[in-house]
Design a protein around this motif. Sequence first.
Motif, PDB file in Angstrom:
ATOM      1  N   ALA A 113      36.820 -47.692  36.968  1.00 32.14           N
ATOM      2  CA  ALA A 113      35.821 -49.063  36.632  1.00 32.14           C
ATOM      3  C   ALA A 113      34.838 -49.118  37.912  1.00 32.14           C
ATOM      4  O   ALA A 113      33.551 -49.474  37.741  1.00 32.14           O
ATOM      5  CB  ALA A 113      36.570 -50.287  36.728  1.00 32.14           C
ATOM      6  N   ASP A 114      35.433 -48.995  39.248  1.00 27.56           N
ATOM      7  CA  ASP A 114      34.738 -49.383  40.431  1.00 27.56           C
ATOM      8  C   ASP A 114      33.403 -48.170  40.505  1.00 27.56           C
ATOM      9  O   ASP A 114      32.563 -48.499  40.907  1.00 27.56           O
ATOM     10  CB  ASP A 114      35.399 -49.433  41.564  1.00 27.56           C
ATOM     11  CG  ASP A 114      36.153 -50.530  41.650  1.00 27.56           C
ATOM     12  OD1 ASP A 114      35.998 -51.405  40.806  1.00 27.56           O
ATOM     13  OD2 ASP A 114      37.192 -50.562  42.319  1.00 27.56           O
ATOM     14  N   LEU A 115      33.868 -46.838  40.112  1.00 24.72           N
ATOM     15  CA  LEU A 115      32.951 -45.795  40.154  1.00 24.72           C
ATOM     16  C   LEU A 115      32.023 -45.698  39.306  1.00 24.72           C
ATOM     17  O   LEU A 115      30.989 -44.888  39.279  1.00 24.72           O
ATOM     18  CB  LEU A 115      33.800 -44.477  40.521  1.00 24.72           C
ATOM     19  CG  LEU A 115      34.397 -44.662  42.001  1.00 24.72           C
ATOM     20  CD1 LEU A 115      35.165 -43.320  41.857  1.00 24.72           C
ATOM     21  CD2 LEU A 115      33.617 -44.542  43.061  1.00 24.72           C
ATOM     22  N   GLY A 116      32.033 -46.498  37.846  1.00 20.67           N
ATOM     23  CA  GLY A 116      31.432 -46.200  36.801  1.00 20.67           C
ATOM     24  C   GLY A 116      31.476 -44.921  35.999  1.00 20.67           C
ATOM     25  O   GLY A 116      30.622 -44.513  35.480  1.00 20.67           O
ATOM     26  N   ILE A 117      32.874 -44.403  36.064  1.00 22.01           N
ATOM     27  CA  ILE A 117      33.061 -42.965  35.322  1.00 22.01           C
ATOM     28  C   ILE A 117      33.355 -43.368  34.024  1.00 22.01           C
ATOM     29  O   ILE A 117      34.437 -43.969  33.730  1.00 22.01           O
ATOM     30  CB  ILE A 117      34.256 -42.232  36.267  1.00 22.01           C
ATOM     31  CG1 ILE A 117      33.651 -41.818  37.711  1.00 22.01           C
ATOM     32  CG2 ILE A 117      34.512 -40.854  35.707  1.00 22.01           C
ATOM     33  CD1 ILE A 117      34.680 -41.287  38.576  1.00 22.01           C
ATOM     34  N   ASP A 118      32.429 -42.793  33.160  1.00 20.00           N
ATOM     35  CA  ASP A 118      32.840 -43.031  31.692  1.00 20.00           C
ATOM     36  C   ASP A 118      33.751 -42.062  31.172  1.00 20.00           C
ATOM     37  O   ASP A 118      33.337 -40.948  30.717  1.00 20.00           O
ATOM     38  CB  ASP A 118      31.620 -43.158  31.062  1.00 20.00           C
ATOM     39  CG  ASP A 118      31.691 -43.106  29.339  1.00 20.00           C
ATOM     40  OD1 ASP A 118      32.674 -43.804  28.920  1.00 20.00           O
ATOM     41  OD2 ASP A 118      30.662 -42.951  28.841  1.00 20.00           O
ATOM     42  N   ARG A 180      38.678 -34.532  31.591  1.00 19.46           N
ATOM     43  CA  ARG A 180      37.932 -33.748  32.536  1.00 19.46           C
ATOM     44  C   ARG A 180      36.487 -34.549  32.672  1.00 19.46           C
ATOM     45  O   ARG A 180      36.036 -34.458  33.651  1.00 19.46           O
ATOM     46  CB  ARG A 180      37.343 -32.534  31.511  1.00 19.46           C
ATOM     47  CG  ARG A 180      36.667 -31.442  32.315  1.00 19.46           C
ATOM     48  CD  ARG A 180      36.457 -30.335  31.488  1.00 19.46           C
ATOM     49  NE  ARG A 180      35.891 -29.186  32.354  1.00 19.46           N
ATOM     50  CZ  ARG A 180      34.819 -28.637  32.244  1.00 19.46           C
ATOM     51  NH1 ARG A 180      33.898 -28.901  31.361  1.00 19.46           N
ATOM     52  NH2 ARG A 180      34.546 -27.507  33.083  1.00 19.46           N
ATOM     53  N   ARG A 181      36.368 -35.590  31.871  1.00 24.68           N
ATOM     54  CA  ARG A 181      35.209 -36.505  32.316  1.00 24.68           C
ATOM     55  C   ARG A 181      35.581 -37.323  33.632  1.00 24.68           C
ATOM     56  O   ARG A 181      34.785 -37.472  34.558  1.00 24.68           O
ATOM     57  CB  ARG A 181      34.798 -37.508  31.207  1.00 24.68           C
ATOM     58  CG  ARG A 181      34.154 -36.677  30.146  1.00 24.68           C
ATOM     59  CD  ARG A 181      33.698 -37.696  28.899  1.00 24.68           C
ATOM     60  NE  ARG A 181      33.228 -36.975  27.737  1.00 24.68           N
ATOM     61  CZ  ARG A 181      33.078 -37.475  26.695  1.00 24.68           C
ATOM     62  NH1 ARG A 181      33.527 -38.733  26.316  1.00 24.68           N
ATOM     63  NH2 ARG A 181      32.379 -36.676  25.592  1.00 24.68           N
ATOM     64  N   TRP A 182      36.821 -37.660  33.586  1.00 22.18           N
ATOM     65  CA  TRP A 182      37.341 -38.238  34.903  1.00 22.18           C
ATOM     66  C   TRP A 182      37.250 -37.511  35.978  1.00 22.18           C
ATOM     67  O   TRP A 182      36.579 -38.110  37.096  1.00 22.18           O
ATOM     68  CB  TRP A 182      38.701 -38.904  34.450  1.00 22.18           C
ATOM     69  CG  TRP A 182      39.696 -39.137  35.801  1.00 22.18           C
ATOM     70  CD1 TRP A 182      40.712 -38.510  36.485  1.00 22.18           C
ATOM     71  CD2 TRP A 182      39.274 -40.246  36.631  1.00 22.18           C
ATOM     72  NE1 TRP A 182      41.140 -39.149  37.460  1.00 22.18           N
ATOM     73  CE2 TRP A 182      40.177 -40.338  37.705  1.00 22.18           C
ATOM     74  CE3 TRP A 182      38.245 -41.063  36.900  1.00 22.18           C
ATOM     75  CZ2 TRP A 182      40.354 -41.159  38.987  1.00 22.18           C
ATOM     76  CZ3 TRP A 182      38.096 -42.228  38.097  1.00 22.18           C
ATOM     77  CH2 TRP A 182      39.177 -41.949  38.781  1.00 22.18           C
ATOM     78  N   LEU A 183      37.608 -36.302  35.931  1.00 23.82           N
ATOM     79  CA  LEU A 183      37.601 -35.426  37.208  1.00 23.82           C
ATOM     80  C   LEU A 183      36.408 -34.779  37.263  1.00 23.82           C
ATOM     81  O   LEU A 183      36.040 -34.721  38.575  1.00 23.82           O
ATOM     82  CB  LEU A 183      38.656 -34.157  36.736  1.00 23.82           C
ATOM     83  CG  LEU A 183      40.040 -34.666  36.694  1.00 23.82           C
ATOM     84  CD1 LEU A 183      40.874 -33.361  36.345  1.00 23.82           C
ATOM     85  CD2 LEU A 183      40.576 -35.376  37.861  1.00 23.82           C
ATOM     86  N   LEU A 184      35.584 -34.605  36.575  1.00 25.11           N
ATOM     87  CA  LEU A 184      33.926 -34.545  36.779  1.00 25.11           C
ATOM     88  C   LEU A 184      33.441 -35.521  37.590  1.00 25.11           C
ATOM     89  O   LEU A 184      32.557 -35.323  38.661  1.00 25.11           O
ATOM     90  CB  LEU A 184      33.074 -33.918  35.765  1.00 25.11           C
ATOM     91  CG  LEU A 184      33.899 -32.652  34.948  1.00 25.11           C
ATOM     92  CD1 LEU A 184      32.952 -32.348  33.583  1.00 25.11           C
ATOM     93  CD2 LEU A 184      33.778 -31.274  35.948  1.00 25.11           C
ATOM     94  N   GLY A 185      33.850 -36.869  37.146  1.00 22.66           N
ATOM     95  CA  GLY A 185      33.080 -37.820  37.937  1.00 22.66           C
ATOM     96  C   GLY A 185      33.748 -37.916  39.179  1.00 22.66           C
ATOM     97  O   GLY A 185      32.992 -38.093  40.262  1.00 22.66           O
ATOM     98  N   LEU A 186      34.804 -37.741  39.656  1.00 21.90           N
ATOM     99  CA  LEU A 186      35.480 -37.556  40.981  1.00 21.90           C
ATOM    100  C   LEU A 186      34.851 -36.445  41.739  1.00 21.90           C
ATOM    101  O   LEU A 186      34.631 -36.633  42.829  1.00 21.90           O
ATOM    102  CB  LEU A 186      36.865 -37.354  40.925  1.00 21.90           C
ATOM    103  CG  LEU A 186      37.978 -38.628  40.849  1.00 21.90           C
ATOM    104  CD1 LEU A 186      39.292 -37.987  41.070  1.00 21.90           C
ATOM    105  CD2 LEU A 186      37.804 -39.512  41.811  1.00 21.90           C
ATOM    106  N   ALA A 187      34.604 -35.452  41.059  1.00 26.99           N
ATOM    107  CA  ALA A 187      34.126 -34.288  41.902  1.00 26.99           C
ATOM    108  C   ALA A 187      32.432 -34.762  42.431  1.00 26.99           C
ATOM    109  O   ALA A 187      32.142 -34.363  43.384  1.00 26.99           O
ATOM    110  CB  ALA A 187      33.720 -33.065  41.152  1.00 26.99           C
ATOM    111  N   GLY A 188      31.730 -35.540  41.218  1.00 22.74           N
ATOM    112  CA  GLY A 188      30.364 -35.778  41.894  1.00 22.74           C
ATOM    113  C   GLY A 188      30.578 -36.734  43.263  1.00 22.74           C
ATOM    114  O   GLY A 188      29.872 -36.744  44.040  1.00 22.74           O
ATOM    115  N   GLU A 189      31.631 -37.602  43.034  1.00 15.72           N
ATOM    116  CA  GLU A 189      31.928 -38.732  44.300  1.00 15.72           C
ATOM    117  C   GLU A 189      32.380 -37.813  45.498  1.00 15.72           C
ATOM    118  O   GLU A 189      31.883 -38.254  46.585  1.00 15.72           O
ATOM    119  CB  GLU A 189      33.044 -39.693  43.902  1.00 15.72           C
ATOM    120  CG  GLU A 189      32.554 -40.651  42.565  1.00 15.72           C
ATOM    121  CD  GLU A 189      31.411 -41.442  42.884  1.00 15.72           C
ATOM    122  OE1 GLU A 189      31.061 -41.859  44.208  1.00 15.72           O
ATOM    123  OE2 GLU A 189      30.534 -41.563  42.166  1.00 15.72           O
TER     124      GLU A 189
END
Length: 504
Positions: A113-118, A180-189
């Motif tokens: 939620a905080d990082l806005g990862i869909d 995978r969407r969660w982890l790709l979002g983390l990777a960008g962060e």
Amino acid sequence: MTELPGTRSLWLDTAPAPDRTGTPLPSEVDVAVLGGGIAGLTTAYRLARAGRSVLVLEAGRLAAGVSGHTTAKVSTQHGLKYATLAKSKGTEAAAMYAHSQTSALEWIAAASADLGIDCGFTRADSFVYTTKPETVESLEREAEAAAEAGLPATFGTDVDLDVPAIGAVKFTAQAHFHPRRWLLGLAGEIERAGGTIVEGVRAEGVDELGGTTVRTSSGDVRAGEVVVATHYPMLDRGLFFARLDPVRDLVVAGPVEGNRMPDGMFLDADTHHSVRGYLNDGVPYAVAGGEHYRVGDSVDVESRYERLASWASSHAGVRRVTHRWSAHDLSTLDSVPYVGRYHPASRHLWVATGFGQWGMTGGTAAGLLLSDLLTGRDNPAASLYDPNRFDLRSAITTVENNVTVAKFLVGDHFSAVRKPAALDEIAPGEAKVTRDGGEFVAAYRDPDGELHAVGAHCTHLGCLVAFNNAEKTWDCPCHGSRFGLDGSVIQGPAVRALRRKQER
């Protein structure tokens, strides 16, 4: 049911990713994290945010290995875990395990939620149910132990699934998501925080003397700390290969009849079939798992997929299977993951492995724990997850596991010698492990008639591989390494490919 599709994960199919295979390899970093799955990326994100220079090294593609081939339940309900933990380790240990897994679940909820990862993070209740009278009592004990451990657990009989359930343990406010969407979002962060992610480069070893150096397929990297999060640890010095049991679970997914998506997550305590819902581009899907087997066992994997698809049709309303894949799981001797120092003498080498079938919270909990340990923060769960813990029961299990390994090592060699097959006699669609001249060969002739032949000895510790007829891979029954038809490494602990026969 219609004919099953080729093996392809729904999560990989619906989450394209940027190509990081050309990223330059740094010569020195504060922390090198080996493995781009949920444990590795969670650790790397937390350390990058803490100001460390971080390298994530992934042999394949991010979140395309074990973390991309899960059912993606984000739940503290791990089968019938808590009654067993309370009995074997005590109620305090069970409560500590429950707290660490709950912290992981809530961390994902808050961070997404905080990082806005869909990533489609969705709350749902979770159930372990039974249709057998003899199992009801164990479910009642589990509900009591889980509640005592501080979890939102109750026992009842109401299960909203097309099964004749007569008892169930219900956990409220659990979750599922798109891993995978969660982890790709983390990777960008991680990259936004200054970290480096390199794909397509394999870690081949770690030297601990005179400073920690990671040897890779593209050169060496010096690191102050090294985290091995490669699922199966790729270094043998911690003897993890003797303390982990590799299994595979099959998964099928597809749209459901009448758009009635399962409202919750369900696991059969006896058969271990499971199901959860997923909204795929607005279309209600069911994701069903089960039919597990030990990696490399001589089983008909294709038939097991068919049985799972039939179960998903009958009990979860799946009208056609659009995706199928398999999950690779490692279980520890006492069913608690190994997270911490790689071996008793290590000072800068760390490990996270053995999440059983619960890697979404387990891998996240490992990342939270490791990042605490590496930044000097106290974490009360450290002793529970210590990879170097020991008890007599685990020692007995180690002996039993390695007797199984010895049977594969000796028995498979004997079978290949006793029933040799000439390579030119292998029919299209057929696979054999046989002796050809002075060597053992793993050979498969594809439907077009082309023969694919490689050395049959796993490059980890020399067991003979076995053919997986659904995924067309060569799998090692001893420690779970997996190889492609060309001999390339798909899954460790092996780090070297099987030699192609024509290279003799």
